[in-house]
Scaffold this active site. Structure first.
Site, PDB file in Angstrom:
ATOM      1  N   TRP A 130       0.793  -1.329   0.009  1.00  0.00           N
ATOM      2  CA  TRP A 130      -0.100  -0.142   0.036  1.00  0.00           C
ATOM      3  C   TRP A 130       0.886   1.341  -0.106  1.00  0.00           C
ATOM      4  CZ3 TRP A 130       2.137   2.122   4.161  1.00  0.00           C
ATOM      5  CH2 TRP A 130       2.548   1.482   5.224  1.00  0.00           C
ATOM      6  N   ASN A 131       2.212   1.427   0.257  1.00  0.00           N
ATOM      7  CA  ASN A 131       2.673   2.661   0.631  1.00  0.00           C
ATOM      8  C   ASN A 131       3.180   3.448  -0.534  1.00  0.00           C
ATOM      9  OD1 ASN A 131       4.856   0.703  -0.405  1.00  0.00           O
ATOM     10  ND2 ASN A 131       6.516   1.590   1.054  1.00  0.00           N
ATOM     11  N   LYS A 154      -2.908  -8.409  -7.283  1.00  0.00           N
ATOM     12  CA  LYS A 154      -3.594  -8.590  -5.885  1.00  0.00           C
ATOM     13  C   LYS A 154      -3.035  -7.490  -5.157  1.00  0.00           C
ATOM     14  CE  LYS A 154      -3.924 -10.020  -1.501  1.00  0.00           C
ATOM     15  NZ  LYS A 154      -4.347  -8.577  -0.644  1.00  0.00           N
ATOM     16  N   ALA A 156      -2.928  -4.774  -1.718  1.00  0.00           N
ATOM     17  CA  ALA A 156      -2.861  -4.765  -0.406  1.00  0.00           C
ATOM     18  C   ALA A 156      -4.389  -4.280  -0.182  1.00  0.00           C
ATOM     19  CB  ALA A 156      -2.246  -3.516   0.134  1.00  0.00           C
ATOM     20  N   SER A 157      -5.039  -5.073   1.024  1.00  0.00           N
ATOM     21  CA  SER A 157      -6.317  -4.844   1.273  1.00  0.00           C
ATOM     22  C   SER A 157      -6.813  -3.533   1.620  1.00  0.00           C
ATOM     23  CB  SER A 157      -6.939  -5.917   2.026  1.00  0.00           C
ATOM     24  OG  SER A 157      -5.843  -5.958   3.071  1.00  0.00           O
ATOM     25  N   SER A 207       6.609  -7.190   2.596  1.00  0.00           N
ATOM     26  CA  SER A 207       7.422  -7.414   3.755  1.00  0.00           C
ATOM     27  C   SER A 207       8.256  -8.733   3.473  1.00  0.00           C
ATOM     28  CB  SER A 207       6.486  -7.679   4.900  1.00  0.00           C
ATOM     29  OG  SER A 207       5.486  -8.938   4.482  1.00  0.00           O
ATOM     30  N   GLU A 228      10.723  -7.762  -4.121  1.00  0.00           N
ATOM     31  CA  GLU A 228      11.144  -6.716  -3.683  1.00  0.00           C
ATOM     32  C   GLU A 228      10.655  -6.395  -2.225  1.00  0.00           C
ATOM     33  OE1 GLU A 228      13.161  -4.432  -5.397  1.00  0.00           O
ATOM     34  OE2 GLU A 228      12.602  -4.871  -7.426  1.00  0.00           O
ATOM     35  N   CYS A 262      10.548   1.698   1.585  1.00  0.00           N
ATOM     36  CA  CYS A 262      11.437   0.833   1.847  1.00  0.00           C
ATOM     37  C   CYS A 262      13.013   1.445   1.585  1.00  0.00           C
ATOM     38  CB  CYS A 262      11.409  -0.310   0.670  1.00  0.00           C
ATOM     39  SG  CYS A 262      11.250   0.252  -0.821  1.00  0.00           S
TER      40      CYS A 262
HETATM   41  P1  NAP Z   1       2.994  -7.001   3.388  1.00  0.00           P
HETATM   42  O1  NAP Z   1       2.091  -7.169   4.656  1.00  0.00           O
HETATM   43  O2  NAP Z   1       3.976  -7.994   2.992  1.00  0.00           O
HETATM   44  O3  NAP Z   1       1.674  -7.063   2.232  1.00  0.00           O
HETATM   45  C1  NAP Z   1       2.046  -6.818   0.713  1.00  0.00           C
HETATM   46  C2  NAP Z   1       1.084  -7.459  -0.214  1.00  0.00           C
HETATM   47  O4  NAP Z   1       1.223  -9.030   0.102  1.00  0.00           O
HETATM   48  C3  NAP Z   1      -0.283  -7.100  -0.047  1.00  0.00           C
HETATM   49  O5  NAP Z   1      -0.970  -7.022  -0.878  1.00  0.00           O
HETATM   50  C4  NAP Z   1      -0.827  -8.164   1.019  1.00  0.00           C
HETATM   51  O6  NAP Z   1      -2.375  -8.457   1.022  1.00  0.00           O
HETATM   52  C5  NAP Z   1       0.116  -9.311   0.529  1.00  0.00           C
HETATM   53  N1  NAP Z   1       0.411 -10.519   1.313  1.00  0.00           N
HETATM   54  C6  NAP Z   1       0.497 -10.168   2.759  1.00  0.00           C
HETATM   55  N2  NAP Z   1       0.557 -11.475   3.416  1.00  0.00           N
HETATM   56  C7  NAP Z   1       0.699 -12.418   2.447  1.00  0.00           C
HETATM   57  C8  NAP Z   1       0.572 -13.911   2.210  1.00  0.00           C
HETATM   58  N3  NAP Z   1       0.901 -14.537   3.296  1.00  0.00           N
HETATM   59  N4  NAP Z   1       0.591 -14.417   0.891  1.00  0.00           N
HETATM   60  C9  NAP Z   1       0.373 -13.763  -0.018  1.00  0.00           C
HETATM   61  N5  NAP Z   1       0.082 -12.459  -0.135  1.00  0.00           N
HETATM   62  C10 NAP Z   1       0.201 -11.735   1.076  1.00  0.00           C
HETATM   63  O7  NAP Z   1       3.636  -5.603   3.142  1.00  0.00           O
HETATM   64  P2  NAP Z   1       3.275  -3.983   3.495  1.00  0.00           P
HETATM   65  O8  NAP Z   1       2.886  -4.038   4.992  1.00  0.00           O
HETATM   66  O9  NAP Z   1       2.010  -4.001   2.763  1.00  0.00           O
HETATM   67  O10 NAP Z   1       4.475  -3.391   3.092  1.00  0.00           O
HETATM   68  C11 NAP Z   1       5.376  -3.019   3.817  1.00  0.00           C
HETATM   69  C12 NAP Z   1       6.732  -3.527   3.320  1.00  0.00           C
HETATM   70  O11 NAP Z   1       7.161  -3.692   1.943  1.00  0.00           O
HETATM   71  C13 NAP Z   1       7.922  -3.098   3.988  1.00  0.00           C
HETATM   72  O12 NAP Z   1       8.675  -4.152   4.565  1.00  0.00           O
HETATM   73  C14 NAP Z   1       8.493  -2.527   2.880  1.00  0.00           C
HETATM   74  O13 NAP Z   1      10.044  -2.206   3.179  1.00  0.00           O
HETATM   75  C15 NAP Z   1       8.367  -3.347   1.857  1.00  0.00           C
HETATM   76  N6  NAP Z   1       8.379  -2.641   0.519  1.00  0.00           N
HETATM   77  C16 NAP Z   1       9.402  -2.884  -0.215  1.00  0.00           C
HETATM   78  C17 NAP Z   1       9.706  -2.111  -1.521  1.00  0.00           C
HETATM   79  C18 NAP Z   1      10.663  -2.783  -2.555  1.00  0.00           C
HETATM   80  O14 NAP Z   1      10.684  -2.127  -3.478  1.00  0.00           O
HETATM   81  N7  NAP Z   1      11.895  -3.392  -2.000  1.00  0.00           N
HETATM   82  C19 NAP Z   1       8.670  -1.279  -1.874  1.00  0.00           C
HETATM   83  C20 NAP Z   1       7.864  -0.950  -0.997  1.00  0.00           C
HETATM   84  C21 NAP Z   1       7.528  -1.647   0.125  1.00  0.00           C
HETATM   85  P3  NAP Z   1      -3.153  -7.955   2.179  1.00  0.00           P
HETATM   86  O15 NAP Z   1      -3.081  -6.488   2.297  1.00  0.00           O
HETATM   87  O16 NAP Z   1      -4.542  -8.419   1.977  1.00  0.00           O
HETATM   88  O17 NAP Z   1      -2.556  -8.528   3.611  1.00  0.00           O
END
Ligand code: NAP
Length: 454
Positions: A130-131, A154, A156-157, A207, A228, A262
């Site tokens: 979502w960020n 898919k 973020a919710s 994450s 990523e 990130c």
């Molecule tokens: P997240 O909780 O991992 O969610 C990201 C996406 O994955 C959402 O669509 C989420 O859906 C889905 N998801 C979560 N758990 C899952 C599972 N077990 N199986 C399949 N899909 C799943 O991350 P976030 O809190 O949205 O984002 C923050 C993180 O992203 C931070 O760690 C940040 O550093 C990282 N990030 C990295 C980059 C990069 O380019 N490296 C860029 C931006 C952010 P739901 O919302 O429905 O749970």
């Protein structure tokens, strides 16, 4: 669970959407696949025309798109507008360059002719955070569509309005219906999407924990995967750095998007000679940040995206203080409505604290003091993450040598880490693998095919 669009500034629900069942998902993937089978035959000129149109629509309606971002995650409107403009830039970049990036490559062998072609791979599933709810999606979909692939998202919710606006954007830009489809599925159903034979690849941004699960599913089904993930970027300030510049950019890097980036400067590492002056300037500039309603043009710090994320961050902060970190600014829960957290500084952070080892995904700066340059490099590498890094010194040549010793996907010298469509973006170690953007990004999701003619 329905998709809930909840405004973190007010904590009020704006809209809800039902999530799909498995039949709905299977039908959508089939439609996307059938559409992509036709799309893969189109000429680059056709694809570019539509991608440029998407760029134009983003630019024309920048404020409307930005408001969706601000409502759903609390990003200050000014920053949300910049995000949408960057999406337009990225669409234009791939509209212009995709054909060159994917030209056949002639290679001299014993054949009369042999070459490598970059064919479409099929349907790419993007699981996105979502960020940066627009840019993360455009970053994977603009190159994928230009390469002749289809995209299913898919998202973020907590950002369903952004997710649906992106689907409409591509449709309005005259891409064929279903070529870009937003899947209103839950995280638990992502495994079904990965397993579906119509999906050929998956790109995940989010994450580390979710990334490990996605990678395992992709591996099980032998689908190409790019990850990523999180980061805890070092921001090293050497003794001859321009401290005015270094503090201005470390504050910007750490606190933009309310610290939820990130590639934020998550571990700020000044060396002993300049540490006191650096911390004092850094604190003064952090104190000046304007907190408030993210819809106001002047606001620099809005709420965090969700209350649960704010509470999780606060626990990391209080644990770190209990473990010896010094509370230099903020670090206390804001009262009142909304997921606000004050811009905060944890000073004298050591390896005994959570803040040293974990990603702090919010407006909290971690300052780790280094006795000298050698120790600064050691601290920078003393992490399981490896996304970005930034080094500050008057002597750019020397800083470049320091950069060569940092284990990360990028090093910026006298600049904050940022993404640019012309440069590859991605990490190593627990920050993931694969690259987005530039020609590296578009070549992640193609069939690199050898053709040999006697
Ligand atoms: P997240 O909780 O991992 O969610 C990201 C996406 O994955 C959402 O669509 C989420 O859906 C889905 N998801 C979560 N758990 C899952 C599972 N077990 N199986 C399949 N899909 C799943 O991350 P976030 O809190 O949205 O984002 C923050 C993180 O992203 C931070 O760690 C940040 O550093 C990282 N990030 C990295 C980059 C990069 O380019 N490296 C860029 C931006 C952010 P739901 O919302 O429905 O749970």
């Amino acid at each position: 669970m329905p998709y809930i669009s909840l405004n973190p500034t007010t904590n009020k629900i704006v809209k809800t959407y039902n999530s799909w069942d498995s039949q709905h998902l299977a039908t959508a993937l089939e439609k996307a696949y059938n559409t992509q089978q036709i799309w893969r035959e189109t000429a680059f000129a056709e694809r570019s025309k539509r991608m440029n149109r998407a760029a134009m629509l983003l630019h024309e309606d920048v404020t409307e798109y930005a408001k969706l971002i601000t409502v759903e995650i609390g990003k200050p409107l000014r920053e949300a507008c910049a995000e949408v403009e960057k999406c337009a830039l990225t669409c234009r970049y791939y509209a212009t360059h995709a054909k060159d990036f994917l030209q056949d490559e002639i290679i001299q062998t014993d054949a009369s002719k042999s070459y490598v072609s970059y064919d479409p791979i099929g349907i790419v599933l993007g699981v996105m955070p979502w960020n940066f709810p627009f840019f993360q999606v455009i970053r994977f979909s603009a190159p994928a569509l230009m390469a002749g692939n289809g995209c299913v998202l898919k998202h973020a919710s907590n950002v369903p309005q952004c997710a649906l606006a992106l689907e409409k954007l591509f449709y309005d830009a005259e891409f064929p219906r279903y070529l870009f489809t937003t899947l209103m599925i839950e995280a638990a159903d992502v495994v079904d999407a990965i397993a579906n034979p119509h999906v050929q690849a998956v790109t995940f941004t989010g994450s580390e924990a979710a990334g490990r699960k996605i990678a395992a599913h992709a591996g099980q089904h032998l689908k190409k995967c790019v990850l990523e993930l999180g980061g805890s970027d070092a921001f090293i300030v050497l003794k001859d750095a321009d401290l005015e510049q270094a503090t201005t950019f470390s504050v910007k890097s750490r606190f933009q998007n309310c610290g939820q980036s990130c590639i934020a400067a998550k571990r700020i590492i000044p060396v002993a000679e300049i540490a006191d002056e650096f911390v004092s300037l850094f604190k003064a500039k952090t104190t000046e940040l304007i907190i408030g309603d993210p819809m106001n043009e002047s606001t620099q710090i809005g709420p965090m995206a969700r209350l649960d994320l704010r509470n999780e961050l606060h626990l990391q902060v209080t644990d770190s203080i209990a473990q010896g970190a010094q509370m230099a600014l903020g670090c206390e829960l804001a009262t009142g409505e909304g997921a606000f957290y004050p811009p905060s500084i944890l000073d004298q952070v050591t390896a005994q604290t959570r803040a040293y080892h974990e990603e702090l995904f919010g407006p909290v700066a971690t300052i780790i003091h280094a006795a000298n340059e050698e120790e600064a490099i050691h601290i920078a590498n003393d992490t399981r993450f490896g996304l970005g890094s930034s080094i500050w010194s008057h002597d750019a040549e020397h800083a470049e040598k320091v950069a060569q010793k940092i284990h990360a996907g990028c090093s910026f010298i006298n600049g904050m880490v940022k993404s640019d469509p012309r440069l590859p973006f991605g990490g190593i170690k627990s920050s993931g693998f694969g690259r987005e953007l530039s020609y590296h990004g578009i070549r992640e999701f193609v069939n690199t095919k050898t053709v040999w003619i006697r």
